[in-house]
Design a protein around this motif. Structure first.
Motif, PDB file in Angstrom:
ATOM      1  N   PRO A 257     -40.536  73.327  96.196  1.00 22.77           N
ATOM      2  CA  PRO A 257     -40.019  72.957  97.179  1.00 22.77           C
ATOM      3  C   PRO A 257     -40.582  71.592  97.845  1.00 22.77           C
ATOM      4  O   PRO A 257     -41.937  71.225  97.481  1.00 22.77           O
TER       5      PRO A 257
ATOM      6  N   SER B 235     -40.420  69.665 103.569  1.00 22.77           N
ATOM      7  CA  SER B 235     -39.541  69.720 104.413  1.00 22.77           C
ATOM      8  C   SER B 235     -38.821  71.006 104.290  1.00 22.77           C
ATOM      9  O   SER B 235     -38.138  71.538 105.356  1.00 22.77           O
ATOM     10  N   GLN B 236     -38.814  71.627 102.929  1.00 20.96           N
ATOM     11  CA  GLN B 236     -38.248  72.911 102.936  1.00 20.96           C
ATOM     12  C   GLN B 236     -39.039  74.085 103.033  1.00 20.96           C
ATOM     13  O   GLN B 236     -38.603  75.264 102.462  1.00 20.96           O
TER      14      GLN B 236
ATOM     15  N   ASP C 242     -35.575  76.955 102.561  1.00 18.81           N
ATOM     16  CA  ASP C 242     -34.154  76.454 102.017  1.00 18.81           C
ATOM     17  C   ASP C 242     -33.889  77.261 100.952  1.00 18.81           C
ATOM     18  O   ASP C 242     -34.847  77.388  99.743  1.00 18.81           O
TER      19      ASP C 242
ATOM     20  N   ARG D   6     -32.353  76.977  98.172  1.00 17.92           N
ATOM     21  CA  ARG D   6     -32.057  76.358  96.957  1.00 17.92           C
ATOM     22  C   ARG D   6     -33.492  75.339  96.689  1.00 17.92           C
ATOM     23  O   ARG D   6     -33.192  74.252  96.166  1.00 17.92           O
ATOM     24  N   ALA D   7     -34.422  75.671  97.500  1.00 19.48           N
ATOM     25  CA  ALA D   7     -35.411  74.702  97.409  1.00 19.48           C
ATOM     26  C   ALA D   7     -36.177  74.658  95.878  1.00 19.48           C
ATOM     27  O   ALA D   7     -36.828  73.577  95.587  1.00 19.48           O
TER      28      ALA D   7
ATOM     29  N   GLU E 295     -32.340  80.189  93.229  1.00 23.98           N
ATOM     30  CA  GLU E 295     -31.897  80.424  94.664  1.00 23.98           C
ATOM     31  C   GLU E 295     -32.714  81.471  94.841  1.00 23.98           C
ATOM     32  O   GLU E 295     -33.029  82.851  94.219  1.00 23.98           O
TER      33      GLU E 295
END
Length: 361
Positions: A36, A39-40, A48, A50-51, A56
């Motif tokens: 990631p 920021s994720q 997130d 989907r980072a 996923e």
């Protein structure tokens, strides 16, 4: 016009090769080295879904770098610099194109962090799933590689690795790393051998950089053994080893019986009542500091042979032969280790005798 058609054909072929290449090896970003963005993430937690490229996540999933400390405990990443950790009811998943009806095997590495009774639910569809216990650590590295076999039920599957545990600490859970997928083809009978895959060459993916082999789970956890032709009819796994990292008596692959009488490798074969059969095989050690007096117990129906082997832990093997007269139209051949062994390096790693080149004539 022909050159254009040839160019198009080459592009299509290249695309096909890209689409199929991951079927026989690591999945895209299967080692999670591409992670990631800052920021994720919030600390080590991924925020997130989907980072992670090609994957996923759901639930409490952490991105762990090698050398990360949790209190006084150092979290060991199985391979490379990064891994993911699955908290309670957390999972990672990815979609893969496969051939419907084809037999496949998944291999992945996992390590415990907090609990003693950690488990993983591996699935590729509503009817294809298994609960794999990882509380027994067979290697001294702190993790093991596991395999699981299944038959694809569509042309696209979703591989899901899920932690069904329930710990007080939501961050507790197993580390997952190095996920691979291979297509396995039905083994053919070789001339002069009534057993299928008697040399154990047809089996799950072993990671090239992994020096600990891959575990094959027992039938109670996997209806479709990734060691084609053979069944693991016991409570514990057996270890699938390669000649790049272990002493293998013949060829590239062999089986190490790492859990004493709780690891049983077997195969059923059609026989003719009254006929005499000869079972030959090799017994040795994996050249992995597994020393001492070993004993492999081989049986064909009710006939049992005990084969002693004195191991120095430096490699080597001996041949053995069991002769029997069939009393049934179906005879099951079995192998187990009579004793339990751990490596002589004081690591506590489970080990045992190796069997290879099994032939029935």
């Amino acid at each position: 016009m022909k050159s254009i058609s040839l160019a198009v054909a080459l592009i299509l072929l290249a695309s096909l090769n890209i689409a199929l290449s991951f079927i026989n090896g690591p999945l895209p970003n299967g080692n999670f080295e591409h992670g990631p963005k800052p920021s994720q993430m919030k600390g080590t937690k991924i925020i997130d879904p989907r980072a992670i490229p090609f994957w996923e996540i759901s639930g409490y999933v952490e991105y762990i770098k090698s050398g990360h400390r949790q209190g006084d405990m150092l979290l060991v990443v199985p391979e490379g610099a990064s891994a993911v950790r699955l908290g309670d009811e957390a999972s990672i998943k990815t979609k893969v194109k496969v051939a419907n009806g084809m037999f496949y095997s998944i291999s992945f590495s996992a390590g415990r962090t907090c609990a003693q009774e950690e488990k993983l639910n591996v699935s590729t569809g509503p009817k294809n799933w298994a609960i794999l216990p990882i509380q027994t650590v067979y290697s001294s590295d702190g993790w093991d590689s596991y395999s699981w076999g299944f038959v694809a039920q569509s042309n696209e599957i979703e591989i899901v690795i899920h932690n069904p545990g329930s710990e007080k600490d939501p961050a507790c859970g197993p580390l997952i790393d190095s996920v691979a997928l291979v297509a396995l083809y039905p083994p053919k009978l070789q001339r002069g051998n009534l057993l299928k895959n008697g040399n154990f060459e047809n089996g799950p993916y072993i990671f090239p950089n992994a020096s600990w082999g891959v575990l094959i789970p027992p039938n109670i956890e996997d209806d479709h053994s990734p060691l084609l032709g053979w069944s693991i009819e016991s409570l514990k796994a057996v270890k699938y080893i390669d000649s790049d990292h272990f002493g293998v008596p013949e060829g590239k692959r062999a089986v190490e019986l790492v859990a004493g009488r709780e690891s049983v490798v077997s195969q059923g074969v059609k026989t003719i009542v009254g006929k005499t059969y000869v079972l030959t095989f090799l017994v040795g050690d994996a050249k992995n500091s597994c020393q001492g007096s070993m004993m492999v117990e081989a049986s064909a129906g009710a006939v049992v042979l005990q084969v002693p082997y004195e191991s120095k832990g430096t490699g080597g093997f001996k041949s053995a032969k069991l002769t029997f007269k069939a009393t049934s139209t179906h005879t099951r051949v079995r192998f187990l280790s009579s004793f339990y062994h751990t490596k002589s390096d004081h690591s506590g790693s489970l080990c045992g005798p190796v069997i290879d080149d099994v032939r029935l004539t």
